[in-house]
Design a protein around this motif. Sequence first.
Motif, short mmCIF file in Angstrom:
data_model
loop_
_atom_site.label_atom_id
_atom_site.label_comp_id
_atom_site.label_asym_id
_atom_site.label_seq_id
_atom_site.Cartn_x
_atom_site.Cartn_y
_atom_site.Cartn_z
N VAL A 219 -3.80 14.44 1.99
CA VAL A 219 -4.22 14.44 3.39
C VAL A 219 -5.10 13.22 3.64
CG1 VAL A 219 -5.46 15.72 5.17
CG2 VAL A 219 -4.15 16.96 3.42
N ASP A 220 -4.82 12.53 4.73
CA ASP A 220 -5.58 11.34 5.12
C ASP A 220 -5.72 10.33 3.98
OD1 ASP A 220 -6.99 9.71 6.84
OD2 ASP A 220 -8.92 10.64 6.40
N PRO A 221 -4.62 10.01 3.30
CA PRO A 221 -4.72 9.06 2.18
C PRO A 221 -5.04 7.66 2.66
CG PRO A 221 -2.42 9.48 2.65
CD PRO A 221 -3.21 10.40 3.56
N ARG A 222 -5.89 6.97 1.89
CA ARG A 222 -6.23 5.57 2.19
C ARG A 222 -6.04 4.76 0.92
NH1 ARG A 222 -9.71 5.71 6.86
NH2 ARG A 222 -8.80 7.46 8.00
N VAL A 223 -5.48 3.58 1.08
CA VAL A 223 -5.35 2.65 -0.05
C VAL A 223 -6.19 1.43 0.26
CG1 VAL A 223 -3.80 1.23 -1.43
CG2 VAL A 223 -2.99 3.40 -0.49
N ARG A 224 -7.02 1.03 -0.69
CA ARG A 224 -7.77 -0.22 -0.54
C ARG A 224 -7.36 -1.12 -1.70
NH1 ARG A 224 -14.29 -1.21 -0.68
NH2 ARG A 224 -14.17 -3.45 -0.36
N MET A 225 -6.71 -2.24 -1.37
CA MET A 225 -6.32 -3.18 -2.41
C MET A 225 -7.57 -3.94 -2.85
SD MET A 225 -3.14 -2.49 -2.69
CE MET A 225 -2.77 -3.70 -3.95
N LEU A 226 -7.76 -4.04 -4.17
CA LEU A 226 -8.89 -4.78 -4.74
C LEU A 226 -8.30 -6.01 -5.41
CD1 LEU A 226 -10.63 -1.66 -6.34
CD2 LEU A 226 -11.14 -2.70 -4.12
N GLY A 227 -7.94 -6.99 -4.59
CA GLY A 227 -7.17 -8.12 -5.10
C GLY A 227 -5.70 -7.72 -5.19
N GLU A 228 -4.94 -8.45 -6.01
CA GLU A 228 -3.50 -8.20 -6.09
C GLU A 228 -3.15 -7.21 -7.19
OE1 GLU A 228 -1.39 -11.82 -6.54
OE2 GLU A 228 -1.95 -12.57 -4.55
N GLU B 249 0.84 -1.20 0.00
CA GLU B 249 0.00 0.00 0.00
C GLU B 249 0.88 1.26 0.00
OE1 GLU B 249 -2.80 -0.49 3.18
OE2 GLU B 249 -3.59 -2.32 2.29
N GLU B 250 2.02 1.20 0.71
CA GLU B 250 2.93 2.35 0.74
C GLU B 250 3.47 2.64 -0.66
OE1 GLU B 250 3.32 4.41 3.20
OE2 GLU B 250 4.71 5.61 2.01
N ASN B 251 3.78 1.59 -1.42
CA ASN B 251 4.26 1.79 -2.79
C ASN B 251 3.19 2.44 -3.67
OD1 ASN B 251 5.94 -1.38 -2.59
ND2 ASN B 251 6.85 0.64 -2.36
N ILE B 252 1.95 2.04 -3.47
CA ILE B 252 0.85 2.63 -4.25
C ILE B 252 0.74 4.13 -3.92
CG2 ILE B 252 -1.66 2.65 -4.60
CD1 ILE B 252 -0.52 0.20 -5.84
N LEU B 253 0.87 4.45 -2.65
CA LEU B 253 0.81 5.87 -2.27
C LEU B 253 1.96 6.65 -2.89
CD1 LEU B 253 -0.32 6.05 1.46
CD2 LEU B 253 -1.58 6.66 -0.61
N GLN B 254 3.14 6.03 -2.96
CA GLN B 254 4.28 6.71 -3.59
C GLN B 254 4.01 6.95 -5.07
OE1 GLN B 254 7.55 4.10 -2.60
NE2 GLN B 254 7.71 4.89 -0.51
N VAL C 224 -7.27 4.56 -4.32
CA VAL C 224 -6.67 5.55 -3.43
C VAL C 224 -7.66 6.69 -3.24
CG1 VAL C 224 -4.79 7.21 -3.13
CG2 VAL C 224 -4.34 5.02 -4.25
N THR C 225 -7.91 7.04 -2.00
CA THR C 225 -8.77 8.20 -1.72
C THR C 225 -8.00 9.14 -0.81
OG1 THR C 225 -9.79 7.04 0.16
CG2 THR C 225 -10.95 6.96 -1.94
N CYS C 226 -8.18 10.42 -1.04
CA CYS C 226 -7.52 11.42 -0.18
C CYS C 226 -8.12 12.80 -0.43
CB CYS C 226 -6.01 11.47 -0.46
SG CYS C 226 -5.54 12.22 -2.02
N ILE C 227 -7.75 13.72 0.42
CA ILE C 227 -7.95 15.13 0.15
C ILE C 227 -6.63 15.62 -0.44
CG2 ILE C 227 -8.42 17.41 1.12
CD1 ILE C 227 -10.75 15.38 1.39
N ARG C 228 -6.72 16.30 -1.58
CA ARG C 228 -5.50 16.80 -2.23
C ARG C 228 -5.39 18.31 -1.98
NH1 ARG C 228 -5.12 16.56 -8.73
NH2 ARG C 228 -3.34 17.91 -9.13
N VAL D 83 -7.86 5.23 -9.23
CA VAL D 83 -7.81 3.78 -9.36
C VAL D 83 -6.56 3.39 -10.14
CG1 VAL D 83 -9.03 1.72 -10.19
CG2 VAL D 83 -10.34 3.70 -9.39
N TRP D 84 -5.85 2.41 -9.59
CA TRP D 84 -4.62 1.90 -10.21
C TRP D 84 -4.81 0.43 -10.55
CZ3 TRP D 84 -0.20 4.89 -11.07
CH2 TRP D 84 -0.24 6.18 -10.52
#
Length: 126
Positions: A69-78, A3-8, A83-87, A107-108
């Motif tokens: 701000v307050d980023p969240r990552v939700r993995m949808l499978g592998e 999840e950290e890599n996705i945020l990066q 990713v949701t956040c306030i930008r 969405v990634w």
Amino acid sequence: MTEENILQLNQRLLDAIAAADWATYEELCDPELTAFEPEARGQRVEGLDFHRFYFDLGKPDGARHTTMVDPRVRMLGENAALVTCIRLVQAETPSGPTTQRAEETRVWLRRDGHWRHVHFHRSDSA
Ligand code: GLY
């Protein structure tokens, strides 16, 4: 990919937008990217041409800094992630520093071993 890599990746994309860095934006986005954003006035935009228009206007004169701000990552499978956040985008303008705020969903998707940005939805700036 954690999840950290996705945020990066997401931060890299937002930094590319702030710097009008088309090469990086194009590298990170699927050619069939779909988007709802205020610039499109309620229309769903498909592909990269609509976005390229803004990059082609050139780099901004002043400094810009983007914070999730307050980023969240939700993995949808592998192979997919939401990713949701306030930008927040701080910008140096001739009339002084400004900050724009928007809600974003991005969405990634991983295909052939590469993560690409495939869809986003951004609220009006406030
Ligand atoms: N307007 C380009 C983006 O937010 O991805």
